[in-house]
Design a protein around this motif. Structure first.
Motif, PDB file in Angstrom:
ATOM      1  N   ILE A 103      37.512  36.593  35.884  1.00  0.00           N
ATOM      2  CA  ILE A 103      36.531  35.730  36.471  1.00  0.00           C
ATOM      3  C   ILE A 103      36.125  34.891  35.494  1.00  0.00           C
ATOM      4  N   HIS A 104      36.240  33.656  35.756  1.00  0.00           N
ATOM      5  CA  HIS A 104      35.397  32.629  34.956  1.00  0.00           C
ATOM      6  C   HIS A 104      34.601  31.759  35.756  1.00  0.00           C
ATOM      7  N   ASN A 105      33.303  32.118  35.443  1.00  0.00           N
ATOM      8  CA  ASN A 105      32.151  31.543  36.315  1.00  0.00           C
ATOM      9  C   ASN A 105      31.266  30.691  35.706  1.00  0.00           C
ATOM     10  N   CYS A 106      31.273  29.427  35.820  1.00  0.00           N
ATOM     11  CA  CYS A 106      30.308  28.481  35.443  1.00  0.00           C
ATOM     12  C   CYS A 106      29.418  28.090  36.196  1.00  0.00           C
ATOM     13  N   GLY A 107      29.003  28.338  37.265  1.00  0.00           N
ATOM     14  CA  GLY A 107      28.214  28.006  38.276  1.00  0.00           C
ATOM     15  C   GLY A 107      27.064  28.946  38.477  1.00  0.00           C
ATOM     16  N   LYS A 108      26.000  28.657  39.421  1.00  0.00           N
ATOM     17  CA  LYS A 108      25.017  29.453  39.959  1.00  0.00           C
ATOM     18  C   LYS A 108      25.340  30.500  40.738  1.00  0.00           C
ATOM     19  N   ALA A 109      26.200  30.573  41.672  1.00  0.00           N
ATOM     20  CA  ALA A 109      26.613  31.489  42.614  1.00  0.00           C
ATOM     21  C   ALA A 109      27.453  32.860  42.092  1.00  0.00           C
ATOM     22  N   THR A 110      27.155  33.951  42.772  1.00  0.00           N
ATOM     23  CA  THR A 110      28.031  34.915  42.339  1.00  0.00           C
ATOM     24  C   THR A 110      29.407  34.885  42.823  1.00  0.00           C
ATOM     25  N   SER A 111      30.499  35.257  41.859  1.00  0.00           N
ATOM     26  CA  SER A 111      31.846  35.319  42.057  1.00  0.00           C
ATOM     27  C   SER A 111      32.193  36.891  42.215  1.00  0.00           C
ATOM     28  N   ARG A 112      32.989  37.386  43.151  1.00  0.00           N
ATOM     29  CA  ARG A 112      33.228  38.750  43.309  1.00  0.00           C
ATOM     30  C   ARG A 112      34.545  39.183  43.726  1.00  0.00           C
ATOM     31  N   HIS A 113      35.213  40.128  43.079  1.00  0.00           N
ATOM     32  CA  HIS A 113      36.523  40.390  43.749  1.00  0.00           C
ATOM     33  C   HIS A 113      36.367  41.903  43.798  1.00  0.00           C
ATOM     34  N   ASP A 114      36.783  42.473  45.071  1.00  0.00           N
ATOM     35  CA  ASP A 114      36.925  43.777  45.504  1.00  0.00           C
ATOM     36  C   ASP A 114      38.309  44.088  45.644  1.00  0.00           C
ATOM     37  N   GLY A 115      38.868  45.015  44.987  1.00  0.00           N
ATOM     38  CA  GLY A 115      40.325  45.201  45.219  1.00  0.00           C
ATOM     39  C   GLY A 115      40.817  46.602  45.450  1.00  0.00           C
ATOM     40  N   VAL A 116      41.553  46.844  46.698  1.00  0.00           N
ATOM     41  CA  VAL A 116      41.938  48.237  46.817  1.00  0.00           C
ATOM     42  C   VAL A 116      43.457  48.363  46.642  1.00  0.00           C
ATOM     43  N   HIS A 117      43.844  49.037  45.860  1.00  0.00           N
ATOM     44  CA  HIS A 117      45.213  49.230  45.372  1.00  0.00           C
ATOM     45  C   HIS A 117      45.545  50.729  45.981  1.00  0.00           C
ATOM     46  N   THR A 118      46.560  50.749  46.751  1.00  0.00           N
ATOM     47  CA  THR A 118      47.145  52.169  47.322  1.00  0.00           C
ATOM     48  C   THR A 118      48.466  52.317  46.644  1.00  0.00           C
ATOM     49  N   PHE A 119      48.885  53.329  46.198  1.00  0.00           N
ATOM     50  CA  PHE A 119      50.101  53.636  45.368  1.00  0.00           C
ATOM     51  C   PHE A 119      50.694  54.844  46.358  1.00  0.00           C
ATOM     52  N   HIS A 120      51.981  54.686  46.735  1.00  0.00           N
ATOM     53  CA  HIS A 120      52.711  55.470  47.593  1.00  0.00           C
ATOM     54  C   HIS A 120      53.980  55.921  46.683  1.00  0.00           C
ATOM     55  N   VAL A 121      53.893  56.771  45.694  1.00  0.00           N
ATOM     56  CA  VAL A 121      54.940  57.374  44.661  1.00  0.00           C
ATOM     57  C   VAL A 121      55.804  58.197  45.218  1.00  0.00           C
ATOM     58  N   GLY A 122      57.185  58.008  45.197  1.00  0.00           N
ATOM     59  CA  GLY A 122      58.255  58.907  45.801  1.00  0.00           C
ATOM     60  C   GLY A 122      58.572  59.980  44.755  1.00  0.00           C
TER      61      GLY A 122
END
Length: 215
Positions: A102-121
């Motif tokens: 994240i590159h944030n040069c402003g006043k507001a919040t930047s947010r990333h929520d990532g859900v990674h699901t792995f199905h490994v055979g």
């Protein structure tokens, strides 16, 4: 697809080792909630989800391949939740490079929520590398909340190397796993904070299979 600038390529090199925004093999670059680049190969297919934000990544059985799936945010105030699902065919041996910058040069919040699901055979091997990084001279916060969910079938193994490099103001990390018979999970997590930054992490592993291991 959006074009990459110098800020973008710098972020991509830090979090995913992608020089000039390029990588060998399959990759998908997510930038400011859009796609800034995608390459599929014979053994690795990446498709956009139709029901929610995110992608599906599929590895054919028996393949030995790598895949890069970084996320970058350069828009101050952008907030998103992304769902990525990995389907690794049996007897595969794959490396997955993820990460968020994240590159944030402003006043507001930047947010990333990532859900990674792995199905490994069955009998498949996965090495998963994830790096998080924040930068920018603005007053807005940089927040990342990753959730990783792992399902290992019999004989499968997964090694996770997750690193929060610096610059993330707030994070809550969740890792969950369900292990099959003779499966093996190794997690190495490194989190760096400074000043008033906050971080928390939690793990939950169900060792359901006979002779399974978790480290």
């Amino acid at each position: 697809m959006s074009e990459l600038n110098r800020v973008d390529t710098t972020l991509l090199e830090v979090i995913a080792g992608m020089k000039d925004g390029k990588a060998e093999g399959a990759f998908n670059i997510r930038k400011d909630s859009g796609c800034a680049g995608r390459v599929n190969t014979e053994n690795v297919t990446i498709t956009t989800k139709t029901d929610k934000p995110g992608i599906d990544i599929r590895f054919v059985p028996g393949c030995k391949d790598s895949c890069h799936i970084p996320v970058i945010i350069t828009e101050s105030g952008l907030r998103e939740t992304v769902y990525n699902d990995f389907y690794v065919g049996e007897d595969s041996d794959v490396t997955i490079i993820a990460g968020c910058g994240i590159h944030n040069c402003g006043k507001a919040t930047s947010r990333h929520d990532g859900v990674h699901t792995f199905h490994v055979g069955k009998n498949a091997k996965v090495k998963y590398v994830e790096r998080h990084y924040g930068e920018g001279d603005g007053e807005g916060k940089k927040i990342m909340n990753p959730e990783t969910i792992v399902f290992l079938e019999d004989g499968a193994s997964m090694e996770m190397e997750t690193t929060q490099i610096k610059g993330v103001d707030d994070t809550h990390r969740v890792t969950k796993a369900v292990l099959g018979e003779k499966s093996d999970l190794v997690v190495r997590e490194k989190i760096y904070t400074s000043g008033t930054q906050q971080a928390s992490t939690e793990f939950s592993v169900d060792m359901n299979g006979k002779d399974c291991r978790a480290d």
